[in-house]
Design a protein around this motif. Structure first.
Motif, PDB file in Angstrom:
ATOM      1  N   THR A 119       2.881  11.777  -3.708  1.00 10.10           N
ATOM      2  CA  THR A 119       1.284  10.895  -3.449  1.00 10.10           C
ATOM      3  C   THR A 119       0.652  10.600  -4.591  1.00 10.10           C
ATOM      4  N   PRO A 120       0.231   9.203  -5.003  1.00 10.21           N
ATOM      5  CA  PRO A 120      -0.470   9.118  -5.890  1.00 10.21           C
ATOM      6  C   PRO A 120      -2.081   9.379  -6.469  1.00 10.21           C
ATOM      7  N   SER A 121      -1.715   9.450  -7.609  1.00 13.49           N
ATOM      8  CA  SER A 121      -3.029  10.511  -8.304  1.00 13.49           C
ATOM      9  C   SER A 121      -4.838  10.046  -7.486  1.00 13.49           C
ATOM     10  N   GLU A 122      -5.456   8.614  -7.644  1.00  9.82           N
ATOM     11  CA  GLU A 122      -5.513   7.499  -6.372  1.00  9.82           C
ATOM     12  C   GLU A 122      -5.559   7.847  -5.288  1.00  9.82           C
ATOM     13  N   GLY A 123      -4.833   8.428  -4.532  1.00  5.82           N
ATOM     14  CA  GLY A 123      -4.801   8.136  -3.071  1.00  5.82           C
ATOM     15  C   GLY A 123      -3.368   7.223  -2.553  1.00  5.82           C
ATOM     16  N   PHE A 124      -3.363   6.599  -1.962  1.00  5.04           N
ATOM     17  CA  PHE A 124      -2.594   5.543  -1.617  1.00  5.04           C
ATOM     18  C   PHE A 124      -3.486   4.197  -0.965  1.00  5.04           C
ATOM     19  N   TRP A 125      -4.572   4.540  -0.675  1.00  6.72           N
ATOM     20  CA  TRP A 125      -5.642   3.552  -0.143  1.00  6.72           C
ATOM     21  C   TRP A 125      -5.716   2.852  -1.722  1.00  6.72           C
ATOM     22  N   ARG A 126      -6.441   3.283  -3.177  1.00 10.59           N
ATOM     23  CA  ARG A 126      -6.713   2.834  -4.009  1.00 10.59           C
ATOM     24  C   ARG A 126      -5.011   2.096  -4.676  1.00 10.59           C
ATOM     25  N   TRP A 127      -4.281   3.508  -4.458  1.00 13.85           N
ATOM     26  CA  TRP A 127      -2.950   2.414  -4.792  1.00 13.85           C
ATOM     27  C   TRP A 127      -2.456   1.330  -4.816  1.00 13.85           C
ATOM     28  N   GLY A 128      -2.313   1.001  -2.961  1.00 14.13           N
ATOM     29  CA  GLY A 128      -2.635  -0.272  -2.484  1.00 14.13           C
ATOM     30  C   GLY A 128      -3.298  -0.853  -2.727  1.00 14.13           C
ATOM     31  N   GLY A 129      -4.520  -1.324  -3.291  1.00 16.83           N
ATOM     32  CA  GLY A 129      -4.958  -2.124  -3.412  1.00 16.83           C
ATOM     33  C   GLY A 129      -6.308  -2.428  -2.385  1.00 16.83           C
ATOM     34  N   PHE A 130      -6.460  -1.760  -1.306  1.00 15.24           N
ATOM     35  CA  PHE A 130      -7.303  -2.392  -0.728  1.00 15.24           C
ATOM     36  C   PHE A 130      -8.687  -2.483  -1.009  1.00 15.24           C
ATOM     37  N   GLY A 131      -9.462  -3.701  -0.450  1.00 17.86           N
ATOM     38  CA  GLY A 131     -10.176  -3.346  -0.616  1.00 17.86           C
ATOM     39  C   GLY A 131     -11.775  -2.651   0.494  1.00 17.86           C
ATOM     40  N   GLY A 132     -12.772  -2.819   0.412  1.00 16.04           N
ATOM     41  CA  GLY A 132     -13.196  -1.541   1.629  1.00 16.04           C
ATOM     42  C   GLY A 132     -13.262  -0.018   1.338  1.00 16.04           C
ATOM     43  N   THR A 133     -14.283   0.283   2.063  1.00 16.35           N
ATOM     44  CA  THR A 133     -14.118   1.936   2.311  1.00 16.35           C
ATOM     45  C   THR A 133     -12.802   2.722   3.633  1.00 16.35           C
ATOM     46  N   SER A 134     -11.987   3.486   2.740  1.00 10.63           N
ATOM     47  CA  SER A 134     -11.150   4.039   3.201  1.00 10.63           C
ATOM     48  C   SER A 134     -11.171   4.346   4.856  1.00 10.63           C
ATOM     49  N   PRO A 135     -10.325   4.607   5.266  1.00 10.62           N
ATOM     50  CA  PRO A 135     -10.712   5.355   6.327  1.00 10.62           C
ATOM     51  C   PRO A 135      -9.441   7.111   6.054  1.00 10.62           C
ATOM     52  N   TRP A 136      -8.818   6.426   5.283  1.00  9.98           N
ATOM     53  CA  TRP A 136      -8.152   7.990   4.834  1.00  9.98           C
ATOM     54  C   TRP A 136      -9.163   9.492   3.560  1.00  9.98           C
ATOM     55  N   HIS A 137      -9.097  10.097   3.940  1.00  9.48           N
ATOM     56  CA  HIS A 137     -10.325  11.023   3.367  1.00  9.48           C
ATOM     57  C   HIS A 137      -9.862  12.038   2.792  1.00  9.48           C
ATOM     58  N   ALA A 138      -8.510  12.108   3.610  1.00 11.16           N
ATOM     59  CA  ALA A 138      -7.342  13.311   2.930  1.00 11.16           C
ATOM     60  C   ALA A 138      -6.206  12.783   1.720  1.00 11.16           C
ATOM     61  N   HIS A 139      -5.921  13.526   0.808  1.00 10.72           N
ATOM     62  CA  HIS A 139      -5.678  12.838  -0.970  1.00 10.72           C
ATOM     63  C   HIS A 139      -4.259  12.409  -0.160  1.00 10.72           C
ATOM     64  N   ASN A 140      -3.046  13.371   1.124  1.00 12.01           N
ATOM     65  CA  ASN A 140      -1.916  12.483   1.129  1.00 12.01           C
ATOM     66  C   ASN A 140      -1.926  12.085   2.004  1.00 12.01           C
ATOM     67  N   ALA A 141      -3.063  11.318   2.703  1.00 14.22           N
ATOM     68  CA  ALA A 141      -3.342  10.209   3.809  1.00 14.22           C
ATOM     69  C   ALA A 141      -2.532   8.985   3.451  1.00 14.22           C
ATOM     70  N   PRO A 142      -2.033   8.440   4.085  1.00 11.61           N
ATOM     71  CA  PRO A 142      -1.534   8.709   5.877  1.00 11.61           C
ATOM     72  C   PRO A 142      -0.996   9.479   6.657  1.00 11.61           C
ATOM     73  N   PHE A 143       0.117  10.161   5.643  1.00 13.92           N
ATOM     74  CA  PHE A 143       1.059  10.782   5.524  1.00 13.92           C
ATOM     75  C   PHE A 143       0.709  12.723   5.636  1.00 13.92           C
ATOM     76  N   ASP A 144      -0.663  12.582   5.981  1.00 13.57           N
ATOM     77  CA  ASP A 144      -1.040  14.571   6.314  1.00 13.57           C
ATOM     78  C   ASP A 144      -1.130  14.877   7.825  1.00 13.57           C
ATOM     79  N   LYS A 145      -0.409  13.817   8.387  1.00 15.87           N
ATOM     80  CA  LYS A 145      -0.811  14.711  10.098  1.00 15.87           C
ATOM     81  C   LYS A 145       0.710  14.647  10.377  1.00 15.87           C
ATOM     82  N   PRO A 146       0.612  15.518  11.621  1.00 17.32           N
ATOM     83  CA  PRO A 146       2.097  15.895  12.247  1.00 17.32           C
ATOM     84  C   PRO A 146       2.581  14.168  13.038  1.00 17.32           C
TER      85      PRO A 146
END
Length: 278
Positions: free
Chosen positions: A187-214
Protein backbone atom coordinates in the motif's frame (compact mmCIF):
# COMPACT_ATOMS: atom_id res chain seq x y z
CA UNK A 1 6.67 -10.00 31.72
CA UNK A 2 4.48 -8.56 28.93
CA UNK A 3 2.82 -11.04 26.65
CA UNK A 4 4.18 -11.37 23.16
CA UNK A 5 1.69 -10.84 20.37
CA UNK A 6 1.14 -13.92 18.24
CA UNK A 7 -0.39 -13.87 14.77
CA UNK A 8 -3.19 -16.37 14.56
CA UNK A 9 -5.06 -17.54 11.52
CA UNK A 10 -8.13 -19.63 10.92
CA UNK A 11 -9.91 -21.06 7.94
CA UNK A 12 -13.15 -19.19 7.24
CA UNK A 13 -14.15 -21.28 4.23
CA UNK A 14 -12.93 -24.44 2.56
CA UNK A 15 -14.38 -26.66 -0.14
CA UNK A 16 -12.61 -29.85 -1.24
CA UNK A 17 -15.34 -30.52 -3.83
CA UNK A 18 -15.98 -34.04 -2.60
CA UNK A 19 -19.58 -33.14 -3.40
CA UNK A 20 -21.31 -30.18 -5.02
CA UNK A 21 -23.14 -27.86 -2.64
CA UNK A 22 -24.68 -25.05 -4.73
CA UNK A 23 -25.77 -23.22 -1.57
CA UNK A 24 -22.12 -22.27 -1.02
CA UNK A 25 -22.01 -20.35 -4.30
CA UNK A 26 -23.96 -17.95 -6.45
CA UNK A 27 -24.10 -19.09 -10.08
CA UNK A 28 -24.52 -16.19 -12.46
CA UNK A 29 -27.21 -16.31 -15.13
CA UNK A 30 -26.21 -13.64 -17.62
CA UNK A 31 -25.25 -12.88 -21.20
CA UNK A 32 -23.22 -9.82 -20.19
CA UNK A 33 -19.80 -9.80 -21.82
CA UNK A 34 -17.80 -8.77 -18.79
CA UNK A 35 -17.27 -5.27 -20.14
CA UNK A 36 -14.86 -6.70 -22.74
CA UNK A 37 -17.29 -7.84 -25.43
CA UNK A 38 -16.94 -11.51 -24.44
CA UNK A 39 -19.11 -14.15 -26.11
CA UNK A 40 -20.19 -16.51 -23.33
CA UNK A 41 -23.55 -16.96 -21.71
CA UNK A 42 -23.63 -18.20 -18.12
CA UNK A 43 -26.37 -20.52 -16.85
CA UNK A 44 -26.42 -23.11 -14.01
CA UNK A 45 -26.43 -26.16 -16.28
CA UNK A 46 -25.11 -29.45 -14.87
CA UNK A 47 -23.09 -29.95 -18.07
CA UNK A 48 -21.11 -26.81 -17.29
CA UNK A 49 -20.67 -26.92 -13.52
CA UNK A 50 -20.11 -30.30 -11.90
CA UNK A 51 -17.91 -32.17 -9.43
CA UNK A 52 -16.07 -35.40 -10.13
CA UNK A 53 -13.47 -37.21 -7.96
CA UNK A 54 -12.95 -34.22 -5.70
CA UNK A 55 -12.51 -31.71 -8.54
CA UNK A 56 -14.81 -28.87 -9.59
CA UNK A 57 -15.19 -28.56 -13.37
CA UNK A 58 -16.24 -25.31 -15.05
CA UNK A 59 -16.65 -26.54 -18.59
CA UNK A 60 -17.72 -24.51 -21.62
CA UNK A 61 -20.08 -26.19 -24.09
CA UNK A 62 -21.70 -25.20 -27.38
CA UNK A 63 -25.21 -23.83 -27.53
CA UNK A 64 -26.20 -26.41 -30.15
CA UNK A 65 -25.20 -29.18 -27.73
CA UNK A 66 -28.44 -28.36 -25.96
CA UNK A 67 -31.46 -30.23 -27.33
CA UNK A 68 -33.50 -27.02 -27.27
CA UNK A 69 -31.34 -25.37 -29.94
CA UNK A 70 -30.62 -26.05 -33.59
CA UNK A 71 -28.19 -24.32 -35.91
CA UNK A 72 -31.15 -22.43 -37.41
CA UNK A 73 -32.11 -21.11 -33.99
CA UNK A 74 -28.54 -19.90 -33.50
CA UNK A 75 -29.31 -17.27 -36.13
CA UNK A 76 -33.06 -16.77 -35.84
CA UNK A 77 -34.11 -18.11 -32.44
CA UNK A 78 -34.60 -16.49 -29.09
CA UNK A 79 -32.32 -17.40 -26.18
CA UNK A 80 -33.78 -18.45 -22.87
CA UNK A 81 -31.04 -18.27 -20.23
CA UNK A 82 -32.45 -21.39 -18.57
CA UNK A 83 -30.82 -23.39 -21.36
CA UNK A 84 -27.17 -24.23 -21.94
CA UNK A 85 -24.02 -22.15 -21.72
CA UNK A 86 -22.05 -21.73 -24.92
CA UNK A 87 -18.38 -20.99 -25.28
CA UNK A 88 -15.43 -21.31 -27.62
CA UNK A 89 -11.76 -20.33 -27.14
CA UNK A 90 -11.49 -19.30 -23.55
CA UNK A 91 -9.93 -17.25 -20.76
CA UNK A 92 -9.43 -18.74 -17.31
CA UNK A 93 -10.13 -16.18 -14.56
CA UNK A 94 -9.78 -16.41 -10.77
CA UNK A 95 -10.62 -13.00 -9.38
CA UNK A 96 -12.43 -11.00 -6.71
CA UNK A 97 -15.00 -8.22 -6.67
CA UNK A 98 -16.26 -6.18 -3.69
CA UNK A 99 -19.00 -7.76 -1.66
CA UNK A 100 -20.78 -4.50 -0.84
CA UNK A 101 -19.39 -1.89 -3.32
CA UNK A 102 -18.88 0.44 -0.36
CA UNK A 103 -17.09 3.13 -2.39
CA UNK A 104 -19.34 3.05 -5.46
CA UNK A 105 -19.35 1.39 -8.87
CA UNK A 106 -16.39 -0.13 -10.69
CA UNK A 107 -13.53 0.57 -10.22
CA UNK A 108 -14.10 2.88 -7.21
CA UNK A 109 -14.53 -0.12 -4.90
CA UNK A 110 -11.63 -2.05 -6.49
CA UNK A 111 -11.13 -5.35 -8.26
CA UNK A 112 -8.52 -8.01 -7.54
CA UNK A 113 -7.54 -10.26 -10.45
CA UNK A 114 -5.64 -13.08 -8.80
CA UNK A 115 -4.97 -15.04 -11.99
CA UNK A 116 -5.93 -14.64 -15.63
CA UNK A 117 -4.63 -16.79 -18.46
CA UNK A 118 -5.55 -17.20 -22.13
CA UNK A 119 -6.39 -20.72 -23.22
CA UNK A 120 -4.43 -20.51 -26.48
CA UNK A 121 -1.24 -22.53 -26.75
CA UNK A 122 0.24 -19.54 -28.59
CA UNK A 123 -0.74 -15.86 -28.50
CA UNK A 124 2.32 -13.98 -29.68
CA UNK A 125 3.25 -10.30 -29.70
CA UNK A 126 6.76 -8.88 -30.03
CA UNK A 127 8.30 -12.32 -29.78
CA UNK A 128 6.56 -13.06 -26.45
CA UNK A 129 4.02 -15.87 -26.04
CA UNK A 130 1.05 -14.58 -24.04
CA UNK A 131 -0.74 -17.92 -24.24
CA UNK A 132 -1.81 -20.42 -21.63
CA UNK A 133 1.43 -20.41 -19.63
CA UNK A 134 1.44 -16.66 -19.11
CA UNK A 135 -0.30 -15.70 -15.87
CA UNK A 136 -1.22 -12.13 -14.98
CA UNK A 137 -2.39 -10.51 -11.74
CA UNK A 138 -3.91 -7.05 -11.51
CA UNK A 139 -5.52 -4.64 -9.07
CA UNK A 140 -8.09 -2.31 -10.63
CA UNK A 141 -8.79 0.98 -8.85
CA UNK A 142 -9.76 4.56 -9.62
CA UNK A 143 -12.63 7.06 -9.44
CA UNK A 144 -14.13 5.91 -12.76
CA UNK A 145 -13.43 3.57 -15.67
CA UNK A 146 -11.56 6.32 -17.55
CA UNK A 147 -9.12 6.74 -14.66
CA UNK A 148 -8.40 3.11 -13.83
CA UNK A 149 -4.77 2.95 -12.65
CA UNK A 150 -4.51 -0.83 -13.08
CA UNK A 151 -1.23 -0.49 -15.01
CA UNK A 152 0.50 0.61 -11.81
CA UNK A 153 -0.55 -2.63 -10.08
CA UNK A 154 -0.20 -5.23 -12.83
CA UNK A 155 2.32 -8.01 -13.38
CA UNK A 156 2.61 -11.09 -15.55
CA UNK A 157 4.93 -14.04 -15.62
CA UNK A 158 5.53 -17.10 -17.77
CA UNK A 159 4.74 -20.07 -15.54
CA UNK A 160 5.13 -23.74 -16.42
CA UNK A 161 1.99 -24.64 -14.54
CA UNK A 162 1.56 -28.02 -12.93
CA UNK A 163 -1.57 -30.07 -13.39
CA UNK A 164 -2.73 -28.62 -10.05
CA UNK A 165 -2.74 -24.84 -9.82
CA UNK A 166 -2.17 -23.36 -6.37
CA UNK A 167 -2.82 -19.72 -5.78
CA UNK A 168 -3.44 -17.32 -2.95
CA UNK A 169 -3.58 -13.68 -1.96
CA UNK A 170 -1.32 -12.84 0.94
CA UNK A 171 -1.96 -10.15 3.58
CA UNK A 172 0.55 -7.88 1.81
CA UNK A 173 -1.47 -8.12 -1.45
CA UNK A 174 0.84 -10.61 -3.11
CA UNK A 175 -0.34 -13.24 -5.55
CA UNK A 176 1.38 -16.56 -6.11
CA UNK A 177 0.85 -19.27 -8.72
CA UNK A 178 2.51 -22.62 -8.03
CA UNK A 179 4.53 -20.84 -5.31
CA UNK A 180 5.92 -18.31 -7.80
CA UNK A 181 5.22 -14.70 -6.92
CA UNK A 182 3.34 -12.93 -9.72
CA UNK A 183 2.40 -9.58 -8.17
CA UNK A 184 3.50 -7.70 -5.05
CA UNK A 185 1.73 -4.50 -4.07
CA UNK A 186 2.57 -2.64 -0.89
CA UNK A 187 0.00 0.00 0.00
CA UNK A 188 1.52 3.37 -1.00
CA UNK A 189 2.56 5.50 1.96
CA UNK A 190 0.40 8.34 0.62
CA UNK A 191 -2.53 6.00 -0.11
CA UNK A 192 -3.88 4.85 -3.46
CA UNK A 193 -5.70 8.12 -4.25
CA UNK A 194 -2.59 10.32 -4.18
CA UNK A 195 -0.45 7.63 -5.75
CA UNK A 196 -2.92 7.52 -8.63
CA UNK A 197 -2.64 11.29 -9.13
CA UNK A 198 -6.38 11.85 -8.96
CA UNK A 199 -7.82 15.31 -8.42
CA UNK A 200 -10.58 16.32 -6.06
CA UNK A 201 -11.55 14.79 -2.76
CA UNK A 202 -10.78 11.13 -2.17
CA UNK A 203 -13.73 8.84 -1.38
CA UNK A 204 -11.24 6.45 0.25
CA UNK A 205 -10.68 7.40 3.88
CA UNK A 206 -8.92 4.23 5.09
CA UNK A 207 -5.20 3.90 4.32
CA UNK A 208 -5.59 0.69 2.32
CA UNK A 209 -8.83 1.71 0.58
CA UNK A 210 -10.42 0.61 -1.65
CA UNK A 211 -8.95 -2.79 -0.74
CA UNK A 212 -9.89 -2.61 2.94
CA UNK A 213 -13.40 -4.01 2.49
CA UNK A 214 -14.62 -7.62 2.09
CA UNK A 215 -14.18 -9.13 -1.38
CA UNK A 216 -15.79 -12.26 -2.81
CA UNK A 217 -14.09 -14.92 -4.91
CA UNK A 218 -15.13 -15.48 -8.53
CA UNK A 219 -14.23 -18.51 -10.65
CA UNK A 220 -15.12 -18.30 -14.31
CA UNK A 221 -14.23 -19.20 -17.87
CA UNK A 222 -14.71 -16.38 -20.39
CA UNK A 223 -14.59 -16.40 -24.18
CA UNK A 224 -13.35 -14.01 -26.85
CA UNK A 225 -13.56 -10.25 -26.56
CA UNK A 226 -10.90 -7.57 -26.25
CA UNK A 227 -8.51 -9.85 -24.35
CA UNK A 228 -7.36 -11.12 -27.77
CA UNK A 229 -5.92 -8.18 -29.78
CA UNK A 230 -6.20 -8.28 -33.57
CA UNK A 231 -2.51 -7.46 -33.96
CA UNK A 232 -1.34 -10.62 -32.17
CA UNK A 233 -0.57 -13.96 -33.80
CA UNK A 234 -2.26 -17.13 -32.55
CA UNK A 235 -1.87 -20.88 -32.91
CA UNK A 236 -4.74 -20.69 -35.43
CA UNK A 237 -6.00 -17.62 -37.32
CA UNK A 238 -8.10 -15.35 -35.17
CA UNK A 239 -11.67 -16.06 -36.30
CA UNK A 240 -13.18 -12.64 -35.58
CA UNK A 241 -11.97 -9.07 -36.08
CA UNK A 242 -14.29 -6.48 -34.58
CA UNK A 243 -17.09 -5.74 -37.02
CA UNK A 244 -20.79 -5.96 -36.34
CA UNK A 245 -21.08 -9.68 -35.60
CA UNK A 246 -17.89 -11.05 -33.99
CA UNK A 247 -19.74 -13.92 -32.30
CA UNK A 248 -21.21 -15.08 -35.58
CA UNK A 249 -17.82 -14.85 -37.28
CA UNK A 250 -16.28 -16.88 -34.50
CA UNK A 251 -18.89 -19.61 -34.75
CA UNK A 252 -18.79 -19.85 -38.53
CA UNK A 253 -15.01 -20.32 -38.45
CA UNK A 254 -15.12 -23.04 -35.80
CA UNK A 255 -13.38 -25.38 -38.23
CA UNK A 256 -10.19 -23.44 -37.49
CA UNK A 257 -10.21 -24.06 -33.76
CA UNK A 258 -12.70 -26.76 -32.79
CA UNK A 259 -10.17 -29.59 -33.13
CA UNK A 260 -8.24 -28.11 -30.17
CA UNK A 261 -11.08 -29.03 -27.81
CA UNK A 262 -10.61 -32.37 -26.06
CA UNK A 263 -13.36 -33.49 -23.70
CA UNK A 264 -13.12 -32.33 -20.12
CA UNK A 265 -9.59 -30.99 -20.69
CA UNK A 266 -11.16 -27.72 -21.83
CA UNK A 267 -12.65 -27.12 -18.37
CA UNK A 268 -11.23 -25.01 -15.57
CA UNK A 269 -10.53 -27.68 -12.94
CA UNK A 270 -10.38 -26.63 -9.28
CA UNK A 271 -8.98 -29.06 -6.72
CA UNK A 272 -10.03 -27.04 -3.66
CA UNK A 273 -10.74 -23.52 -2.42
CA UNK A 274 -9.57 -22.36 0.99
CA UNK A 275 -9.85 -18.90 2.54
CA UNK A 276 -7.68 -18.22 5.56
CA UNK A 277 -8.02 -15.09 7.71
CA UNK A 278 -5.23 -13.87 9.97
Amino acid sequence: MPRRSVKRSHTVFKDDFNSWNPSNYKQDVTAWGGGNGEFQVYTPEAANTFVRNGVLYLKPTFLIDNANFTNYQMYHGRMDLNCNKWSFNFIIAIWMLPRDWSYGGWPRSGEIDLMESRGNSYAGAGGVNHGVNEVSSTLHWGPDSGQNRYYKTHAEKYVLMNSVLTEYLSPETDTYVDNQEILRVNTPSEGFWRWGGFGGTSPWHAHNAPFDKPFQLILNVAVGGAFFPDSWHYNSPKPWHGGQHPMRDFWEKRGDWQNSWHGDDIALQVDYVEMIQQ
